[in-house]
Structures are given as structure tokens and as C-alpha cells.
Scaffold this motif. Sequence first.
Motif, PDB file in Angstrom:
ATOM      1  N   SER A 120       2.038  13.589   9.350  1.00 11.78           N
ATOM      2  CA  SER A 120       3.276  12.833   9.483  1.00 11.78           C
ATOM      3  C   SER A 120       3.138  11.436   8.899  1.00 11.78           C
ATOM      4  CB  SER A 120       3.705  12.737  10.955  1.00 11.78           C
ATOM      5  OG  SER A 120       2.774  11.991  11.715  1.00 11.78           O
ATOM      6  N   ALA A 121       4.263  10.926   8.389  1.00 12.15           N
ATOM      7  CA  ALA A 121       4.350   9.566   7.857  1.00 12.15           C
ATOM      8  C   ALA A 121       5.324   8.781   8.714  1.00 12.15           C
ATOM      9  CB  ALA A 121       4.825   9.586   6.403  1.00 12.15           C
ATOM     10  N   CYS A 122       4.953   7.553   9.080  1.00 14.16           N
ATOM     11  CA  CYS A 122       5.742   6.796  10.041  1.00 14.16           C
ATOM     12  C   CYS A 122       5.943   5.362   9.571  1.00 14.16           C
ATOM     13  CB  CYS A 122       5.038   6.799  11.398  1.00 14.16           C
ATOM     14  SG  CYS A 122       5.981   6.030  12.730  1.00 14.16           S
ATOM     15  N   GLU A 123       7.161   4.874   9.774  1.00 13.97           N
ATOM     16  CA  GLU A 123       7.424   3.471   9.489  1.00 13.97           C
ATOM     17  C   GLU A 123       6.713   2.549  10.476  1.00 13.97           C
ATOM     18  OE1 GLU A 123      11.120   2.019   7.808  1.00 13.97           O
ATOM     19  OE2 GLU A 123      12.023   3.970   8.274  1.00 13.97           O
ATOM     20  N   ARG A 126       1.626   3.971   9.972  1.00 12.82           N
ATOM     21  CA  ARG A 126       0.472   4.851  10.137  1.00 12.82           C
ATOM     22  C   ARG A 126       0.784   6.252   9.629  1.00 12.82           C
ATOM     23  NH1 ARG A 126      -1.714   4.363  15.328  1.00 12.82           N
ATOM     24  NH2 ARG A 126      -0.842   2.262  15.288  1.00 12.82           N
ATOM     25  N   LEU A 127      -0.256   6.894   9.086  1.00 13.35           N
ATOM     26  CA  LEU A 127      -0.229   8.313   8.765  1.00 13.35           C
ATOM     27  C   LEU A 127      -1.109   9.024   9.784  1.00 13.35           C
ATOM     28  CD1 LEU A 127      -0.623   8.428   4.862  1.00 13.35           C
ATOM     29  CD2 LEU A 127       1.462   8.719   6.182  1.00 13.35           C
ATOM     30  N   THR A 128      -0.622  10.160  10.273  1.00 14.16           N
ATOM     31  CA  THR A 128      -1.317  10.870  11.334  1.00 14.16           C
ATOM     32  C   THR A 128      -1.441  12.342  10.988  1.00 14.16           C
ATOM     33  OG1 THR A 128      -0.384   9.332  12.964  1.00 14.16           O
ATOM     34  CG2 THR A 128      -1.341  11.370  13.804  1.00 14.16           C
ATOM     35  N   VAL A 148      -4.860  12.640  14.988  1.00 18.16           N
ATOM     36  CA  VAL A 148      -5.839  11.697  14.451  1.00 18.16           C
ATOM     37  C   VAL A 148      -5.141  10.813  13.427  1.00 18.16           C
ATOM     38  CG1 VAL A 148      -7.969  11.445  13.123  1.00 18.16           C
ATOM     39  CG2 VAL A 148      -7.778  13.273  14.835  1.00 18.16           C
ATOM     40  N   THR A 149      -5.188   9.503  13.633  1.00 20.08           N
ATOM     41  CA  THR A 149      -4.573   8.551  12.700  1.00 20.08           C
ATOM     42  C   THR A 149      -5.575   8.154  11.626  1.00 20.08           C
ATOM     43  OG1 THR A 149      -3.067   7.666  14.368  1.00 20.08           O
ATOM     44  CG2 THR A 149      -3.555   6.250  12.486  1.00 20.08           C
ATOM     45  N   LEU A 150      -5.116   8.110  10.373  1.00 16.30           N
ATOM     46  CA  LEU A 150      -5.965   7.638   9.287  1.00 16.30           C
ATOM     47  C   LEU A 150      -6.067   6.122   9.388  1.00 16.30           C
ATOM     48  CD1 LEU A 150      -4.754   9.797   6.258  1.00 16.30           C
ATOM     49  CD2 LEU A 150      -6.230  10.404   8.185  1.00 16.30           C
ATOM     50  N   ALA A 151      -7.267   5.624   9.642  1.00 18.16           N
ATOM     51  CA  ALA A 151      -7.461   4.204   9.958  1.00 18.16           C
ATOM     52  C   ALA A 151      -6.946   3.294   8.849  1.00 18.16           C
ATOM     53  CB  ALA A 151      -8.939   3.930  10.230  1.00 18.16           C
ATOM     54  N   GLU A 152      -7.164   3.662   7.600  1.00 15.68           N
ATOM     55  CA  GLU A 152      -6.759   2.796   6.495  1.00 15.68           C
ATOM     56  C   GLU A 152      -5.252   2.806   6.251  1.00 15.68           C
ATOM     57  OE1 GLU A 152      -8.786   2.363   2.890  1.00 15.68           O
ATOM     58  OE2 GLU A 152     -10.778   2.646   3.727  1.00 15.68           O
ATOM     59  N   GLN A 157       1.585  -1.105   5.438  1.00 17.71           N
ATOM     60  CA  GLN A 157       2.901  -0.809   4.887  1.00 17.71           C
ATOM     61  C   GLN A 157       3.591   0.238   5.736  1.00 17.71           C
ATOM     62  OE1 GLN A 157       2.283   0.575   0.831  1.00 17.71           O
ATOM     63  NE2 GLN A 157       2.170   2.703   1.449  1.00 17.71           N
ATOM     64  N   ARG A 158       4.902   0.317   5.581  1.00 15.73           N
ATOM     65  CA  ARG A 158       5.698   1.306   6.304  1.00 15.73           C
ATOM     66  C   ARG A 158       5.665   2.607   5.505  1.00 15.73           C
ATOM     67  NH1 ARG A 158      11.103  -2.161   6.709  1.00 15.73           N
ATOM     68  NH2 ARG A 158      11.966  -0.254   7.618  1.00 15.73           N
ATOM     69  N   TRP A 159       5.140   3.666   6.110  1.00 16.43           N
ATOM     70  CA  TRP A 159       5.015   4.954   5.428  1.00 16.43           C
ATOM     71  C   TRP A 159       6.286   5.762   5.636  1.00 16.43           C
ATOM     72  CZ3 TRP A 159       0.926   5.351   2.334  1.00 16.43           C
ATOM     73  CH2 TRP A 159      -0.192   4.534   2.593  1.00 16.43           C
ATOM     74  N   ILE A 160       6.751   6.386   4.537  1.00 13.58           N
ATOM     75  CA  ILE A 160       8.010   7.127   4.619  1.00 13.58           C
ATOM     76  C   ILE A 160       7.901   8.556   4.093  1.00 13.58           C
ATOM     77  CG2 ILE A 160       8.866   6.296   2.390  1.00 13.58           C
ATOM     78  CD1 ILE A 160      11.647   6.087   3.690  1.00 13.58           C
ATOM     79  N   LYS A 161       6.943   8.833   3.222  1.00 11.55           N
ATOM     80  CA  LYS A 161       6.761  10.185   2.692  1.00 11.55           C
ATOM     81  C   LYS A 161       5.289  10.529   2.664  1.00 11.55           C
ATOM     82  CE  LYS A 161       9.500  12.555   1.386  1.00 11.55           C
ATOM     83  NZ  LYS A 161      10.367  13.512   2.100  1.00 11.55           N
ATOM     84  N   VAL A 162       5.019  11.832   2.782  1.00 11.99           N
ATOM     85  CA  VAL A 162       3.648  12.315   2.731  1.00 11.99           C
ATOM     86  C   VAL A 162       3.617  13.644   1.991  1.00 11.99           C
ATOM     87  CG1 VAL A 162       3.795  13.567   4.936  1.00 11.99           C
ATOM     88  CG2 VAL A 162       1.580  12.712   4.152  1.00 11.99           C
ATOM     89  N   ALA A 163       2.525  13.899   1.296  1.00  5.93           N
ATOM     90  CA  ALA A 163       2.332  15.163   0.589  1.00  5.93           C
ATOM     91  C   ALA A 163       0.852  15.478   0.589  1.00  5.93           C
ATOM     92  CB  ALA A 163       2.863  15.078  -0.838  1.00  5.93           C
ATOM     93  N   ILE A 164       0.522  16.714   0.306  1.00 11.60           N
ATOM     94  CA  ILE A 164      -0.870  17.158   0.366  1.00 11.60           C
ATOM     95  C   ILE A 164      -1.243  17.796  -0.953  1.00 11.60           C
ATOM     96  CG2 ILE A 164      -2.483  18.748   1.468  1.00 11.60           C
ATOM     97  CD1 ILE A 164       0.468  17.297   3.391  1.00 11.60           C
ATOM     98  N   ALA A 165      -2.418  17.413  -1.492  1.00 10.27           N
ATOM     99  CA  ALA A 165      -2.895  17.964  -2.759  1.00 10.27           C
ATOM    100  C   ALA A 165      -4.376  17.660  -2.900  1.00 10.27           C
ATOM    101  CB  ALA A 165      -2.132  17.360  -3.930  1.00 10.27           C
TER     102      ALA A 165
END
Length: 432
Positions: A120-123, A126-128, A148-152, A157-165
Motif C-alpha cells: 500500500s501507498a499512503c499520503e 509511508r509504503l507498507t 511491515v513499513t519500508l523504513a526509507e 514525501q506523500r506516497w500516492i501510487k505503488v507498483a511491483i516489478a
Amino acid sequence: MTARTRGRTRAVALVSAVVCAGGLSAVAAPAGAAGTPWVRHTIASGWRGADGVHLGDVNGDGRDDVTSGWEQEGIVTVSLHPGGTGAGPWPTVTVGSRLHGVEDAQFVDVDGDGALDVVSACECRRLTVHFGPTDPGRVLDPSAWESVTLAESVGFQRWIKVAIADVDGDGRADIVGGGKANPATVGWFRAPADPRDGAAWPYAAMSPVAWTMSLVPRDVDGDEDTDVVLSDRLPIIEPDGHRRYELRGSRWLENLGGGAGWVNHPIGFGGGEHKFLHIVDVDGDGGDDVLDGVSGATYNRSYLRRNTDRWLAWEVTEIPQPAGVGQYLDVAADDVDRDGDRDLVFSYSHADGDLSGVALLAAVPGGGWERREVSGPVGTKFDNVVLHDVDLDGDLDAITSEQVEQLGVIWYENPTYSSLRASRARTSSASG
């Protein structure tokens, strides 16, 4: 005639309506209103701010399930297809919480254990990763999910989109994230040996961005590494207030190898706020094309951007928006009415009053479009739209979410095959 020429011929037929004088005059509507809305079914509701839908078979039963973030509620959910016709509500579990401003959620097996997880991406900056259980029988048990939150990802910044590759080609699922609100970046997190160690995911920026809308990993140039296609809603504002317009719109980031360097290539720019894009081979020539659009107070336009040379040259045609809809947000393309042509289903925001939030442009044989209803006037702010055969009756239904009137995560039942069956039954009864 070459394959490319045949593809061009099909493309011309597909979008021939848009070259007519006046543009919108090419969009026909059935007699009377725009048609009867499709039947709406609820997948999940009761929380605030359903914001996007993505599919994956999380319990291995052969039916696609749905994950969604609920922006105002601050949770991420997974809803399991109940079987049968998919009538709802679907059994739903909360897999992540305390994520106020969550904007995106995607299924992926992050740790390679054979079970789908959710990223998930969150404003809330954090990305979790929400790691799912390996036992399908425990998918609906919230205690079986580990977040689990990605520490970095935290704080900057405010995260709004996420993708996997697999960005660097090492066989692991990396995470690509896109930010919102200047200053922001699109970048990627390299998967570590232990994906459950949130501190072990290093971040590398790929490009500045103002407001990430779409984020699609794809090897667009055929060099066997992962590039990233994106749409950026607004111009980038520098710290000194200078506005950079050259990166606004639809573009792709060329991976120069292993994720070590990236080059921006334009797809389409223009006035207005750029929204979601959709990659599809519209003309059937074997090359991916791009459907996208812009909207705002004075704009409501969508475009076919036909790829004519390895994602470096584009032939652009406007596809006029029908009357009686909100502001363009997303588009999906497929043969919705099963007549052999590729149709377009749009979702909209700002669908106030009598405006529709989901509508269909059906391709007319020989060229042109026919406007057909999907949602009707109920609902105001819809997010992305996904075409999928939810009830397994052979036609494509529309899955989406609605955020203002709190319809939640929903799907609209395509009447194509049910109408065909009813027509055949009437014919059979009359002949009997």
C-alpha cells in the motif's frame, strides 16, 4: 499489405468518429436517455473513502479477489469473491490500519512464499507491505497478516501510487513508488534478501514528479529490462516557485540497465490535469498503444496515443467525451458488448447531480461510438475501473470504487449476455 498497415487501417476505423467536425457530434446516444444503468453490486462498504481497486486470487480458488485502500478510514482491505454470481457483500478482512490517507493497494507475492501479499501507498508518508498467510484458510483472519513499513519511505514525501516489478533483474520483486505534492519523486526500493526486514529496502529516485497518477512497470522498448510508464497530473514546482511543464503528462522512464539510470521519454502532454492512462493494443498491430486523458474545470478530454515507433513516436487522436458525465479519471478498453470491437469504459470524478460516474462508449461497426450507460447518476467520485468477468457469465463487468457518496467497492453487472439469453428465450417461446 503489411501488418503495420493493417493495424493502421483498423486504428482509423476505430477512431474515425473523432475526425468528424465538432467532435462530440460523433458520439451517438440511444433514443431518450443514455440507456438503463447496469445493476450495481456491493463488494465492500461501511468504511469511508474507498479509493481504487486491484485484483488477484489471494486464496487460490480460481476467482479473482479485490484489494482496496480506504483513504478517510485509513485501512486496507481484501475482499474474497464469494463464488456463484459474485453477489455481495463479499467476505472482507482488514489487512492494514492506521494508514490515514492511503491511496493505493496492489496484490503481489513480495517474499516468494507462494502467498499473495498487499503493498500500500499512503499520503501519511509511508509504503507498507501487508504479508499474507500461506494458509488460504486464514486469509480472512486479520491476525494472520503482518504489516511491515519500508523504513526509507517514511517521512520524506506523500506516497500516492505503488507498483511491483523486478527492476534490477535479480529475480526479486522490487517496489516502485510515486509521490504527490512538490517536491516529490518516482523511485524504486530494491528488494533485500529478507523482504520482511523493513529497514533493508534501499530507495533510489528515478525522476522528479508533481502528482503521480498512473505507474505501470513494463518493458516497452523490448530490451528485456523493466521500464516504467507513468502519468503526472501537474507541473513540477521548484523551490523558487518556477513551474516545470516538460514532465507533466504521460511519459515513460527508460531503464538504462539494472535500475542504475533512467531517461524520460514523452508520450503526451497538454493543458489540464492529466489523469490515469491505460496501455492496450488498440489497433491490433501487436504494439502497445496508450489511452489517457485530461480533465479539470475547463478540460474533459481523452486521447488515443497510437505507438508508431518503439514508444518514441506517437499518432494522437482525440476521443470525445460523451455528454452527461463527470470529469475524466480513467479508461479501460475491451470488447464489452461482445460484438468483436474494442469498447471503452470510462470512470469519472465530479459526477454531481444527474451526471454519470461510469459510462461506456461502444464501438460502432464501420466507425463511431455509441454512448451507453453504466452507473447512472448515483455516485460522485469514482476511481480506477477494471473490466473483469465477475459473475463468470462470459461478458466483462466493471469493478470500481466510489469515495464521496460512500458506495464503497462495487461492481456493475454487464447485461450483454443476460439480455442475449432473454432474447433467445423469447424467440424460442414464440416459435414454440
